[in-house]
Design a protein around this motif. Structure first.
Motif, mmCIF file in Angstrom:
data_model
loop_
_atom_site.group_PDB
_atom_site.id
_atom_site.type_symbol
_atom_site.label_atom_id
_atom_site.label_comp_id
_atom_site.label_asym_id
_atom_site.label_seq_id
_atom_site.Cartn_x
_atom_site.Cartn_y
_atom_site.Cartn_z
ATOM 1 N N ALA A 121 5.916 -1.040 2.111
ATOM 2 C CA ALA A 121 4.529 -1.435 2.361
ATOM 3 C C ALA A 121 4.105 -2.540 1.401
ATOM 4 O O ALA A 121 3.427 -3.500 1.795
ATOM 5 C CB ALA A 121 3.610 -0.223 2.217
ATOM 6 N N TYR A 122 4.511 -2.436 0.135
ATOM 7 C CA TYR A 122 4.149 -3.453 -0.848
ATOM 8 C C TYR A 122 4.803 -4.785 -0.494
ATOM 9 O O TYR A 122 4.161 -5.842 -0.566
ATOM 10 C CB TYR A 122 4.584 -3.008 -2.242
ATOM 11 C CG TYR A 122 4.139 -3.946 -3.347
ATOM 12 C CD1 TYR A 122 2.906 -3.782 -3.964
ATOM 13 C CD2 TYR A 122 4.947 -5.002 -3.768
ATOM 14 C CE1 TYR A 122 2.486 -4.648 -4.970
ATOM 15 C CE2 TYR A 122 4.545 -5.867 -4.764
ATOM 16 C CZ TYR A 122 3.315 -5.687 -5.364
ATOM 17 O OH TYR A 122 2.893 -6.563 -6.354
ATOM 18 N N GLN A 124 5.733 -5.828 2.433
ATOM 19 C CA GLN A 124 5.109 -6.381 3.637
ATOM 20 C C GLN A 124 3.760 -7.015 3.301
ATOM 21 O O GLN A 124 3.403 -8.063 3.844
ATOM 22 C CB GLN A 124 4.933 -5.278 4.672
ATOM 23 C CG GLN A 124 4.399 -5.768 6.011
ATOM 24 C CD GLN A 124 4.359 -4.669 7.049
ATOM 25 O OE1 GLN A 124 4.539 -3.486 6.742
ATOM 26 N NE2 GLN A 124 4.133 -5.044 8.298
ATOM 27 N N GLU A 125 3.025 -6.395 2.405
ATOM 28 C CA GLU A 125 1.696 -6.891 2.041
ATOM 29 C C GLU A 125 1.764 -8.174 1.226
ATOM 30 O O GLU A 125 0.926 -9.069 1.366
ATOM 31 C CB GLU A 125 0.946 -5.814 1.251
ATOM 32 C CG GLU A 125 -0.440 -6.218 0.802
ATOM 33 C CD GLU A 125 -1.126 -5.149 -0.028
ATOM 34 O OE1 GLU A 125 -2.112 -5.469 -0.708
ATOM 35 O OE2 GLU A 125 -0.680 -3.982 -0.002
ATOM 36 N N THR A 126 2.759 -8.270 0.333
ATOM 37 C CA THR A 126 2.820 -9.385 -0.611
ATOM 38 C C THR A 126 3.825 -10.468 -0.237
ATOM 39 O O THR A 126 3.777 -11.581 -0.779
ATOM 40 C CB THR A 126 3.181 -8.873 -2.013
ATOM 41 O OG1 THR A 126 4.480 -8.258 -1.966
ATOM 42 C CG2 THR A 126 2.155 -7.862 -2.501
#
Length: 270
Positions: A121-122, A124-126
């Motif tokens: 998730a991190y 994908q977000e960054t």
């Protein structure tokens, strides 16, 4: 006051259960459960006496308590560490332009803290590519960090896991060989030679546990004492010519502890 000690072993569910039963049979008026495994054993046995506990995991997720604010039957301290995303943020601020970060940890940490999902998730977000390197001992650390994939990482995150403790020196040696910056999970790792860490301040744990025990002995019910968690966090930075890349000045200014070649300089607390 009489103190009784019962050996619950380390990570031994059967021994923990037996130790809790022995404490009850001995007529203890209150129990101190210094590990998550002993606290869970007491909860599952339905121990009828109050208790205080300490655990490095999430007591609600583990089933030790039903509430962090009004725990029934026992209360205590949770040192569960959920700072991974924060540490990665600070690492990226300290060394701009990072696109590939290696994460070195053991399997227990990955399982306990839902790591693979959170890292995905991190990333994908960054837009940062996070690669997980699993190691259980020093030999594994050398194998993992000596791989072609490890050589492609621009920086490393070393969370506070068992392998980071047992292979601390080897990890620093590998980072020096790779000439890569790294974020650690404890202040002690920076004091020993690491470049940077963002850590929970756990110095409150034993005094708080003792205070809770005293309150229970004085007649206060555990459900009136919320489970305590770390409230202070320490950013520490080491500056020196041994590192290939310097920590960004803006991050150094935010640090609570700055270690130079000559001395440790406390920065302004925040």
């Amino acid at each position: 006051m009489q103190f009784l000690h019962f050996n619950a072993g380390i990570d031994d569910v059967t021994a923990a259960r037996l130790a809790v039963q022995q404490a009850v049979q001995a007529g203890a008026s209150v129990m101190v459960l210094p590990t998550g495994i002993t606290a869970l054993a007491a909860r599952r046995l339905g121990v009828p006496i109050p208790a205080v506990f300490a655990t490095y995991t999430d007591p609600m997720r583990d089933g030790i308590v039903d509430s962090m604010t009004s725990p029934h039957g026992m209360t205590g301290i949770s040192l569960a560490d959920w700072l991974d995303e924060k540490r990665l943020d600070v690492l990226r601020q300290a060394f701009g332009g990072l696109q590939r970060i290696g994460v070195l940890a053991d399997r227990e940490w990955v399982a306990l803290f839902d790591v693979e999902r959170r890292l995905a998730a991190y990333g994908q977000e960054t837009g940062v590519q996070l690669t997980l390197f699993l190691a259980q001992d020093e030999a594994d650390v050398i194998t993992q960090m000596d791989s072609p994939t490890a050589a492609r990482q621009q920086a490393w995150y070393i969370p506070p896991t068992f392998v980071s403790y047992v292979a601390e020196g080897t990890i620093r040696t590998q980072l020096q060989r790779l000439r890569r910056p790294a974020m650690f999970g404890t202040t002690e790792e920076v004091q020993a030679g690491g470049q940077m860490a963002y850590a929970q301040d756990t110095s409150f744990a034993m005094p708080t546990l003792a205070e809770m025990l005293g309150r229970v002995l004085a007649g206060e019910l555990p459900q009136h004492m919320p489970v305590e968690r770390p409230r202070r966090f320490v950013l520490s930075v080491r500056l020196g010519d041994e590192f290939a890349v310097d920590v960004a000045p803006a991050v150094v200014r935010k640090a609570d502890l700055v270690i130079t070649a000559h001395a440790a300089l406390p920065a302004v607390p925040h």
